[in-house]
Design an enzyme around this catalytic site. Structure first.
Site, PDB file in Angstrom:
ATOM      1  N   ARG A  15       0.809  -1.231   0.000  1.00 14.08           N
ATOM      2  CA  ARG A  15       0.000   0.000   0.000  1.00 14.08           C
ATOM      3  C   ARG A  15       0.838   1.276   0.000  1.00 14.08           C
ATOM      4  NH1 ARG A  15      -3.536  -0.854   4.967  1.00 14.08           N
ATOM      5  NH2 ARG A  15      -4.148   1.309   4.570  1.00 14.08           N
ATOM      6  N   GLY A 140      -5.291  -7.767  15.749  1.00 15.90           N
ATOM      7  CA  GLY A 140      -5.549  -8.949  16.556  1.00 15.90           C
ATOM      8  C   GLY A 140      -6.065  -8.521  17.926  1.00 15.90           C
ATOM      9  N   ALA A 362      31.952  39.127   2.297  1.00 16.74           N
ATOM     10  CA  ALA A 362      30.816  38.672   1.488  1.00 16.74           C
ATOM     11  C   ALA A 362      31.307  38.057   0.189  1.00 16.74           C
ATOM     12  CB  ALA A 362      29.897  39.848   1.195  1.00 16.74           C
TER      13      ALA A 362
HETATM   14  C1  UD1 Z   1      -0.018  -8.348  13.034  1.00 16.12           C
HETATM   15  C2  UD1 Z   1      -0.530  -9.237  14.159  1.00 16.12           C
HETATM   16  C3  UD1 Z   1      -1.772  -8.592  14.752  1.00 16.12           C
HETATM   17  C4  UD1 Z   1      -1.468  -7.200  15.255  1.00 16.12           C
HETATM   18  C5  UD1 Z   1      -0.867  -6.369  14.138  1.00 16.12           C
HETATM   19  C6  UD1 Z   1      -0.373  -5.057  14.671  1.00 16.12           C
HETATM   20  C7  UD1 Z   1       0.053 -11.543  13.621  1.00 16.12           C
HETATM   21  C8  UD1 Z   1      -0.440 -12.810  13.048  1.00 16.12           C
HETATM   22  N1  UD1 Z   1      -0.840 -10.531  13.629  1.00 16.12           N
HETATM   23  O1  UD1 Z   1      -1.011  -8.341  12.030  1.00 16.12           O
HETATM   24  O2  UD1 Z   1      -2.256  -9.380  15.836  1.00 16.12           O
HETATM   25  O3  UD1 Z   1      -2.654  -6.577  15.753  1.00 16.12           O
HETATM   26  O4  UD1 Z   1       0.249  -7.041  13.541  1.00 16.12           O
HETATM   27  O5  UD1 Z   1       0.062  -4.241  13.624  1.00 16.12           O
HETATM   28  O6  UD1 Z   1       1.164 -11.463  14.058  1.00 16.12           O
HETATM   29  N2  UD1 Z   1       6.283  -9.556   8.553  1.00 16.12           N
HETATM   30  C9  UD1 Z   1       7.425 -10.192   8.100  1.00 16.12           C
HETATM   31  N3  UD1 Z   1       7.321 -11.405   7.520  1.00 16.12           N
HETATM   32  C10 UD1 Z   1       6.125 -12.046   7.382  1.00 16.12           C
HETATM   33  C11 UD1 Z   1       4.969 -11.388   7.848  1.00 16.12           C
HETATM   34  C12 UD1 Z   1       5.079 -10.145   8.439  1.00 16.12           C
HETATM   35  O7  UD1 Z   1       8.524  -9.655   8.205  1.00 16.12           O
HETATM   36  O8  UD1 Z   1       6.124 -13.161   6.863  1.00 16.12           O
HETATM   37  C13 UD1 Z   1       6.417  -8.225   9.173  1.00 16.12           C
HETATM   38  C14 UD1 Z   1       5.727  -7.164   8.346  1.00 16.12           C
HETATM   39  O9  UD1 Z   1       6.623  -6.583   7.447  1.00 16.12           O
HETATM   40  C15 UD1 Z   1       5.275  -6.192   9.419  1.00 16.12           C
HETATM   41  C16 UD1 Z   1       5.013  -7.079  10.621  1.00 16.12           C
HETATM   42  O10 UD1 Z   1       5.734  -8.255  10.406  1.00 16.12           O
HETATM   43  O11 UD1 Z   1       6.292  -5.292   9.771  1.00 16.12           O
HETATM   44  C17 UD1 Z   1       3.546  -7.371  10.822  1.00 16.12           C
HETATM   45  O12 UD1 Z   1       3.061  -8.052   9.705  1.00 16.12           O
HETATM   46  P1  UD1 Z   1       1.643  -7.727   9.080  1.00 16.12           P
HETATM   47  O13 UD1 Z   1       1.418  -8.609   7.923  1.00 16.12           O
HETATM   48  O14 UD1 Z   1       1.500  -6.278   8.878  1.00 16.12           O
HETATM   49  O15 UD1 Z   1       0.708  -8.211  10.269  1.00 16.12           O
HETATM   50  P2  UD1 Z   1      -0.768  -7.788  10.535  1.00 16.12           P
HETATM   51  O16 UD1 Z   1      -1.668  -8.565   9.661  1.00 16.12           O
HETATM   52  O17 UD1 Z   1      -0.892  -6.328  10.532  1.00 16.12           O
END
Ligand code: UD1
Ligand code: CA
Length: 450
Positions: A15, A140, A362
């Site tokens: 996004r 979450g 200057a």
């Molecule tokens: C996650 C949490 C959620 C919480 C929210 C807060 C989980 C399953 N869910 O959801 O409970 O409320 O964050 O913002 O943990 N990332 C990786 N590798 C991956 C997946 C994610 O590095 O395989 C990193 C992303 O870049 C990001 C962070 O982990 O910085 C969170 O991942 P994201 O996919 O945004 O999680 P949410 O669905 O927002």
């Protein structure tokens, strides 16, 4: 307490609509990843592990620019937060202590909050940072029974009653490192997203009879960035907070909302900042300094009693000693301006030393670049550099020496000497009048002819 950081930074951030990995978008002059690492660094961690994925090379570079000891591991496929944390397993194999999971896109978790989590982790097995969300949206949800955290349910997997809960998961977790990886080994991806959820470790820990709890913080700390609009919000939130702290610390900001600060800006008490001043990274300003309007500072140090601007530009390596004056349309780069020296108007001072109480006229330019290499200019104490002097570096101007206005100085000048290097003045009596008459006659002839 022995701690290590695991910072998740593998996501693409679709996004953001950007070529740049999300965690490298800057807030207050530094990649948001650096804000997260810096907050964690206050715990003096044994190891900092950054989990990179999209744009891993650039992420590595940014992490090392802030902390060259950071360990970067690569998650080649983003299979979920538990899978991401698991990439740090080998790096922390010999680590005995508390692992803290942070997100690279959640830059504002405060050192105090992290400290509270570390404290809580001494009492219970797993500590989650939660917050009361004004709009819980797709976060979450934390399921508590009394003080015990029973599990975390992801929005996608939650029923209506669970979605009504407003206590949300920030993503920050503190847990004994060995236990963390042990719990993760049991996490599966049987859920609405088909991802390995880190949040599942709470339920798994409780099933083993281990204790889990939530520490809470203000929602402002858990602000995550997923879009340019949120990036702008995060920037505004940072700036508002940083300005308020400066005002509290005794700095005068005449128009706070027009002053832009960097993550690491340090400004001393009783310094006055006029409107529209921008601080890039790496600036320290001592007490009792006056920064006038429309100045731009980065990577520099300004000592007490100095006056900078209006419209001054201090670039990296500018070191202003006490009671200096740097005036309008002056650029200083990689140069010391020693105590009491003045560079008041329209000058470029780069790769130079300006001695104490020297006066730079200057339009003075240090010609530091020959197209291939940079060269140094030394200006001695009490020297007087005449207006519009070109100092062709490398060149050394002795203490107390003078250069005549308009000189192009290509060789060293002895102390107390006057260097004069410009075409001698020639005067032709009456010639101005004659020249005018000739020109007027020429014009009249042309007009008759047309
Ligand atoms: C996650 C949490 C959620 C919480 C929210 C807060 C989980 C399953 N869910 O959801 O409970 O409320 O964050 O913002 O943990 N990332 C990786 N590798 C991956 C997946 C994610 O590095 O395989 C990193 C992303 O870049 C990001 C962070 O982990 O910085 C969170 O991942 P994201 O996919 O945004 O999680 P949410 O669905 O927002
Ligand atoms: Ca997110």
């Amino acid at each position: 307490m022995n701690t290590s950081l695991i910072i998740l930074a593998a996501g693409k951030g679709t996004r953001m609509n950007s070529e740049l990995p999300k965690v490298l978008h800057p807030i207050a002059g530094d990649p948001m990843l650096v804000h997260a690492i810096a907050a964690g660094a206050t715990l003096d961690p044994a190891h900092t592990v950054v989990v990179a994925g999209h744009g891993a090379e650039a992420v590595t570079k940014a992490a090392h620019a802030f902390d060259e000891t950071a360990i970067v591991v690569v998650q080649h496929e983003q299979l979920g937060t538990a899978h991401a944390v698991n990439q740090a397993k080998d790096a922390l194999a010999d680590f005995d202590g508390t692992a803290i999971v942070l997100y690279g896109d959640t830059p504002f978790v405060s050192p105090e909050t992290l400290e509270r989590m570390v404290q809580a982790a001494q009492e219970v097995d797993v500590v989650v940072l939660g917050f009361e969300a004004a709009d819980p949206g797709r976060y979450g949800r934390l399921i508590l029974e009394g003080k015990s955290l029973e599990r975390i349910i992801e929005f996608k997997d939650a029923n209506e009653a669970e979605r009504a809960i407003t206590l949300c998961n920030s993503g920050v977790i503190a847990c004994d490192s060995a236990l963390l990886f042990d719990l993760i080994s049991e996490v599966d991806n049987n859920n609405a997203s088909g991802e390995y959820y880190l949040t599942d470790i709470i339920g798994l820990a409780r099933a083993r009879g281990l204790r889990a709890t939530a520490v809470t913080c203000d929602e402002a700390e858990t602000l995550g960035v997923n879009s340019r609009a949120q990036l702008a919000e995060a920037e505004a939130a940072f700036q508002a907070r940083a300005r308020a702290i400066l005002l509290e610390d005794g700095v005068t900001l005449q128009a706070p909302e027009t002053v832009y600060l960097a993550r690491d800006t340090v400004i001393g008490r009783d310094t006055l900042i006029e409107p529209n001043v921008v601080f890039g990274p790496g600036v320290t300003v001592e007490s009792g300094v006056h920064i006038r309007a429309f100045s731009h500072l980065e990577g520099c140090h300004v000592s007490r009693g100095s006056v900078v601007g209006p419209y001054a530009r201090l670039r990296p390596g500018a070191e202003l000693e006490e009671n200096t004056r740097v005036g309008n349309f002056v650029e200083i780069k990689n140069a010391v301006v020693a105590e009491g020296a003045k560079v008041n108007h329209l000058s470029y001072i780069g790769d130079a030393f300006v001695g104490a109480r020297a006066n730079i006229g200057a339009g003075t330019i240090t010609c530091n670049y020959d197209g291939v290499m940079k060269h140094h200019t030394h200006i001695g104490a009490n020297a007087f550099i005449g207006s519009n002097t070109m100092l062709v570096a490398p060149v050394h101007i002795g203490n107390g020496a003078m250069t005549a206005s308009g000189s192009v100085i290509t060789s060293d000048v002895e102390p107390d000497a006057l260097a004069l290097s410009r075409a001698p003045q020639v005067e032709k009596p009456g010639m101005a009048r004659k020249l005018m008459d000739i020109l007027k006659a020429k014009k009249a002839k042309q007009q008759r002819g047309s």
